[in-house]
Motif scaffolding. Structure first.
Motif, short mmCIF file in Angstrom:
data_model
loop_
_atom_site.label_atom_id
_atom_site.label_comp_id
_atom_site.label_asym_id
_atom_site.label_seq_id
_atom_site.Cartn_x
_atom_site.Cartn_y
_atom_site.Cartn_z
N VAL A 28 0.85 -1.20 0.00
CA VAL A 28 0.00 0.00 0.00
C VAL A 28 0.88 1.25 0.00
CG1 VAL A 28 -1.71 1.33 1.30
CG2 VAL A 28 -1.92 -1.15 1.17
N SER A 29 1.88 1.22 0.87
CA SER A 29 2.81 2.35 0.97
C SER A 29 3.52 2.59 -0.35
CB SER A 29 3.83 2.05 2.07
OG SER A 29 4.89 2.96 2.02
N GLU A 30 4.00 1.50 -0.96
CA GLU A 30 4.75 1.61 -2.22
C GLU A 30 3.86 2.17 -3.34
OE1 GLU A 30 5.96 0.41 -6.07
OE2 GLU A 30 4.98 -1.24 -5.03
N LEU A 31 2.60 1.75 -3.37
CA LEU A 31 1.67 2.24 -4.40
C LEU A 31 1.41 3.73 -4.25
CD1 LEU A 31 -0.98 -0.63 -4.58
CD2 LEU A 31 0.55 0.07 -6.41
N LEU A 32 1.18 4.17 -3.02
CA LEU A 32 0.90 5.59 -2.79
C LEU A 32 2.16 6.44 -2.99
CD1 LEU A 32 -1.53 5.34 0.27
CD2 LEU A 32 -2.14 5.75 -2.11
N ASP A 33 3.30 5.91 -2.53
CA ASP A 33 4.58 6.61 -2.72
C ASP A 33 4.88 6.81 -4.21
OD1 ASP A 33 4.92 6.68 -0.01
OD2 ASP A 33 6.54 5.20 0.07
N PHE A 34 4.55 5.81 -5.01
CA PHE A 34 4.79 5.85 -6.45
C PHE A 34 4.19 7.11 -7.08
CE2 PHE A 34 3.49 4.77 -10.84
CZ PHE A 34 4.71 4.40 -11.38
N PHE A 35 3.03 7.51 -6.58
CA PHE A 35 2.34 8.67 -7.16
C PHE A 35 2.67 10.00 -6.49
CE2 PHE A 35 -0.46 5.14 -8.45
CZ PHE A 35 -0.47 5.36 -9.82
N PHE A 36 3.13 9.96 -5.25
CA PHE A 36 3.20 11.22 -4.51
C PHE A 36 4.55 11.68 -3.97
CE2 PHE A 36 -1.30 9.83 -4.04
CZ PHE A 36 -1.87 10.86 -4.77
N ILE A 37 5.55 10.81 -3.94
CA ILE A 37 6.83 11.30 -3.41
C ILE A 37 7.86 11.47 -4.52
CG2 ILE A 37 6.40 10.35 -1.09
CD1 ILE A 37 8.53 8.22 -1.65
N SER A 38 8.89 12.25 -4.24
CA SER A 38 9.92 12.55 -5.24
C SER A 38 10.72 11.30 -5.59
CB SER A 38 10.86 13.63 -4.72
OG SER A 38 11.59 13.13 -3.61
N GLU A 39 11.36 11.32 -6.75
CA GLU A 39 12.11 10.15 -7.21
C GLU A 39 13.21 9.69 -6.24
OE1 GLU A 39 15.05 9.03 -10.78
OE2 GLU A 39 13.15 9.86 -11.49
N THR A 66 4.59 9.02 -14.91
CA THR A 66 3.43 9.39 -14.07
C THR A 66 3.65 10.71 -13.34
OG1 THR A 66 4.22 7.98 -12.26
CG2 THR A 66 2.62 7.01 -13.76
N ASP A 67 4.91 11.05 -13.09
CA ASP A 67 5.21 12.33 -12.43
C ASP A 67 4.86 13.53 -13.31
OD1 ASP A 67 6.04 11.11 -10.14
OD2 ASP A 67 8.18 11.47 -10.41
N GLY A 75 -4.12 12.18 -7.78
CA GLY A 75 -5.03 12.06 -6.63
C GLY A 75 -6.25 11.22 -6.98
N LEU A 76 -6.75 11.39 -8.19
CA LEU A 76 -7.92 10.62 -8.65
C LEU A 76 -7.57 9.13 -8.78
CD1 LEU A 76 -9.33 13.07 -11.35
CD2 LEU A 76 -10.43 12.50 -9.18
N ILE A 77 -6.35 8.86 -9.26
CA ILE A 77 -5.89 7.46 -9.37
C ILE A 77 -5.76 6.85 -7.97
CG2 ILE A 77 -3.95 5.97 -10.05
CD1 ILE A 77 -3.53 8.03 -12.41
N ALA A 78 -5.22 7.64 -7.04
CA ALA A 78 -5.09 7.16 -5.66
C ALA A 78 -6.46 6.84 -5.07
CB ALA A 78 -4.37 8.21 -4.81
N GLU A 79 -7.46 7.66 -5.40
CA GLU A 79 -8.83 7.41 -4.92
C GLU A 79 -9.35 6.07 -5.43
OE1 GLU A 79 -11.70 10.56 -5.57
OE2 GLU A 79 -10.29 12.05 -4.77
#
Lengths: 90, 120
Positions: A28-39, A66-67, A75-79
């Protein structure tokens, strides 16, 4: 002998039911990190999986794409992912 | 018969404790990576989770990112996802307690709280 095989199968079913009752937090963490944290931070967070360098590079390559998406779209993908996780957690 | 028992007992921990804990999520991720899955098929798969056109466009763009990658890159991403799914057994022991190094367990606790507070 037949009884022991039956017991083993019942144990297997119960065990796997329990194992699937909760979503892996690291994933879960890895999936959300993929979209929201820096490389650089994401690369650091991937270290816990001890994956081959080419697998990490591939993951970062896709993240580069994706960045480019707007934060709103990510955010919509995360939802959508959250809805999927909710369905699994029921 | 004894051999069958030994094989089944050996398979038990592997079968039960590998995996993400969410087959639906695994399927979605697999279809995201798979270049044989078109944007249309992908949207159909996620239809029940899509509320509006903005989300549809975002899903389209996500799939496009994967379709634009080389086959080699995608197969390496797949390798990574297999490792991610398998890592579940590092974080959970049979009694659902956490195992592994303190870094792994602390990280698992933190991410679990963060993710599920976001969900709930």
């Amino acid at each position: 002998m037949k009884l022991s095989v039956c017991l083993l199968l019942v144990t297997l079913a119960l065990c796997c039911y329990q194992a699937n009752a909760e979503v892996c937090p690291a994933l879960v963490s890895e999936l959300l990190d993929f979209f929201f944290i820096s490389e650089p931070l994401f690369k650091l967070s991937l270290a816990k999986f001890d994956a081959p360098p080419e697998a990490v590079a591939a993951k970062l390559g896709v993240k580069g794409c994706t960045d480019q998406m707007s934060l709103q779209k990510r955010g919509l993908i995360a939802e959508v992912l959250v809805k999927i996780l909710k369905k699994c957690s029921v | 018969m004894k051999l069958l028992m030994v094989l089944m007992l050996a398979a038990l921990p592997l079968h039960c404790y590998a995996g993400s804990g969410c087959p639906l999520l695994e399927n979605v991720i697999s279809k995201t990576i798979n270049p044989q899955v078109s944007k249309t098929e992908y949207k159909e798969l996620l239809q029940e989770f899509i509320d509006d056109n903005a989300t549809t466009n975002a899903i389209d763009e996500l799939k496009e990112c994967f379709l634009n990658q080389t086959d080699e890159t995608l197969s390496n991403v797949e390798v990574f996802m297999v490792i991610s799914f398998s890592s579940y057994k590092l974080f959970k022991s049979p009694d659902q307690g956490q195992v592994g190094s303190s870094f792994l367990t602390d990280n698992a606790k933190a991410t679990s709280e963060q993710a599920f507070s976001y969900i709930g």
